[in-house]
Design an enzyme around this catalytic site. Structure first.
Site, short mmCIF file in Angstrom:
data_model
loop_
_atom_site.label_atom_id
_atom_site.label_comp_id
_atom_site.label_asym_id
_atom_site.label_seq_id
_atom_site.Cartn_x
_atom_site.Cartn_y
_atom_site.Cartn_z
N ASP A 141 56.77 50.65 99.35
CA ASP A 141 55.48 51.06 99.91
C ASP A 141 54.65 49.87 100.38
O ASP A 141 54.13 49.86 101.49
CB ASP A 141 54.68 51.85 98.87
CG ASP A 141 55.22 53.27 98.70
OD1 ASP A 141 56.37 53.52 99.10
OD2 ASP A 141 54.49 54.12 98.16
N ARG A 154 43.73 47.81 86.57
CA ARG A 154 43.21 47.81 87.95
C ARG A 154 42.00 46.90 88.16
O ARG A 154 41.93 46.20 89.17
CB ARG A 154 42.88 49.25 88.39
CG ARG A 154 44.07 50.21 88.31
CD ARG A 154 45.34 49.61 88.87
NE ARG A 154 46.46 50.54 88.80
CZ ARG A 154 47.68 50.20 88.45
NH1 ARG A 154 47.95 48.96 88.08
NH2 ARG A 154 48.65 51.09 88.44
N ASP A 173 43.98 55.44 91.17
CA ASP A 173 43.96 54.00 91.38
C ASP A 173 43.13 53.60 92.59
O ASP A 173 42.49 52.54 92.59
CB ASP A 173 45.39 53.46 91.52
CG ASP A 173 46.09 53.34 90.18
OD1 ASP A 173 45.38 53.35 89.15
OD2 ASP A 173 47.32 53.24 90.15
N SER A 227 57.72 57.83 90.01
CA SER A 227 56.67 56.84 90.22
C SER A 227 56.42 56.14 88.89
O SER A 227 56.04 56.78 87.92
CB SER A 227 55.39 57.52 90.71
OG SER A 227 54.33 56.58 90.81
#
Length: 403
Positions: free
Chosen positions: A16, A96, A125, A179
């Site tokens: 990605d 994050r 996210d 994922s």
């Protein structure tokens, strides 16, 4: 709109973000700096450098953030005993803001006016990254390709990769893979069969922990030392924060500790199911509550438990750098002044059970609680007045209701 001349991309080197890197170069026609954070995900990160070089990136940043991650983000959160919706140890959520902090820092360093991330438009996210950037530097433009480009399917993603000669690993060509997000605190797995909450997760989903059924039949006893609410040693050996969490991950994984199959409520409004493995964090949560049980005043402990869900929700929703989280952190940190000592736990087939705790700052008094005669005078008759005063409103309430 001011032309963007340089972008800092949060880059994993996966399919990605490799596609996003090319898309940014094509769409904005500018230099892209890649930033790859080593959070202890257990992967070799040099391939990310090689892939970035293949795409013509001149400024490639791979930064070891393991110690900062644990000391400045994981440990403050564990001081609060934070659990989202009573179960989730916030392994993805807490990573994050650290990534965003360094994205912004690199942008300042290289003179970039934009940062980019690979989070999708359906997940949490995107919110976490962008709220953190908003708090740290509102002037920085945020580019979220998944909300901007016209790629709408996995097939289109693969077609774009083929067109631009971006290598596609064989395991990415067929059915969409799970994922997976991993760091030193946890591994999370979503997608495929897990999208049906009625389906039992297959054994191969779990990566860090053995099945508790297959864990050793003999318990393992460990002792964790704490200073001011933070763990500092395992079995008498002092360790850095990252080394300590790594050690506990190994111990917990061997005993099948820290597995969680959770359907959670995402901030954006949908429910999602994930499989979480947080072996070291699960041990630390039990141990921290163990040392707090003898060192925290009752009212202080109960107040912490009252604010914990709000604190955990702030982290989950991306408000790490918000003033209310910082206010709560100040309260939590103040509560940890005397939270020092040692906790001994039994690790056995998926459980981490506290079996003893000791502290030079303990509030526990054996003389007060003993059933035998003690050195501290405690007049049992005092309890009569205590109960009578506490029962006054109940007697008034009962009289009004004709009882």
């Amino acid at each position: 709109m001011t032309k963007i001349e340089k972008i800092v991309l949060s880059y994993s080197g996966g399919l990605d973000t490799s596609i996003i890197l090319k898309w940014l170069q094509e769409t904005y026609g500018c230099e892209v700096v890649t930033f790859t954070a080593d959070l202890g995900q257990g992967e070799e990160l040099e391939p990310a450098r090689a892939k970035a070089e293949m795409s013509g990136v001149k400024d490639i940043r791979i930064v070891d953030l393991r110690e900062e991650f644990v000391s400045d983000f994981v440990f403050p959160m564990l001081r609060a005993n934070a659990l989202y919706e009573g179960q989730y140890l916030l392994g993805s959520s807490i990573a994050r803001p650290l990534i965003a902090k360094h994205l912004v820092g690199i942008a300042w360093e290289v003179g970039a006016h934009a940062v980019a991330h690979g989070a999708t438009g359906k997940g949490n996210d995107q919110v976490r990254f962008e709220l953190a950037v908003n708090a740290l530097d509102p002037s920085i433009k945020i580019i979220a390709p998944w909300r901007q480009w016209n790629i709408r399917s996995r097939m289109q993603l693969l077609e774009y990769a083929e067109k631009h000669h971006i290598p596609v690993p064989s395991d990415k060509r067929g059915e969409a893979p799970f994922s997976i997000d991993a760091n030193l605190l946890h591994t999370s797995t979503e997608g495929k069969v897990l999208e049906n909450p009625a389906e039992v997760a297959p054994d191969h989903v779990y990566q860090r922990t053995v099945d508790p059924v297959d864990a050793p039949d003999t318990p393992e006893i460990i002792t964790i030392g704490f200073e001011r609410g933070d763990p500092v040693s395992v079995n008498g050996k002092s360790m850095t924060p990252a080394a300590l969490l790594t050690e506990l991950n190994g111990l917990g994984g061997r005993h099948g500790i820290g597995r969680l199959d959770l359907v959670e409520n995402r901030f954006i409004g949908m429910k999602s199911r994930g499989i979480y493995e947080t072996p070291g964090g699960t041990i630390l949560l039990a141990a921290h509550r163990g040392i707090e049980s003898i060192t925290l005043d009752r009212a202080a402990a109960h107040l912490k438990d009252e604010i914990m869900p709000r604190y955990a929700e702030l982290i989950y929703n991306g408000f790490w750098f918000a003033p209310e989280r910082e206010m709560l952190q100040a309260l939590i940190d103040q509560s940890q002044t005397f939270v020092s000592g040692e906790v001994t736990l039994r690790l056995y087939k998926g459980s981490a059970s506290v079996i003893s705790r000791t502290s030079p700052l303990s509030l526990y008094s054996a003389d007060l609680v003993t059933f035998e005669e003690s050195a501290i005078a405690y007049d049992h008759h005092d309890a009569e007045g205590f109960i009578r005063l506490n029962g006054l409103r109940l007697r008034s309430w009962a009289a009004r209701n004709g009882r």
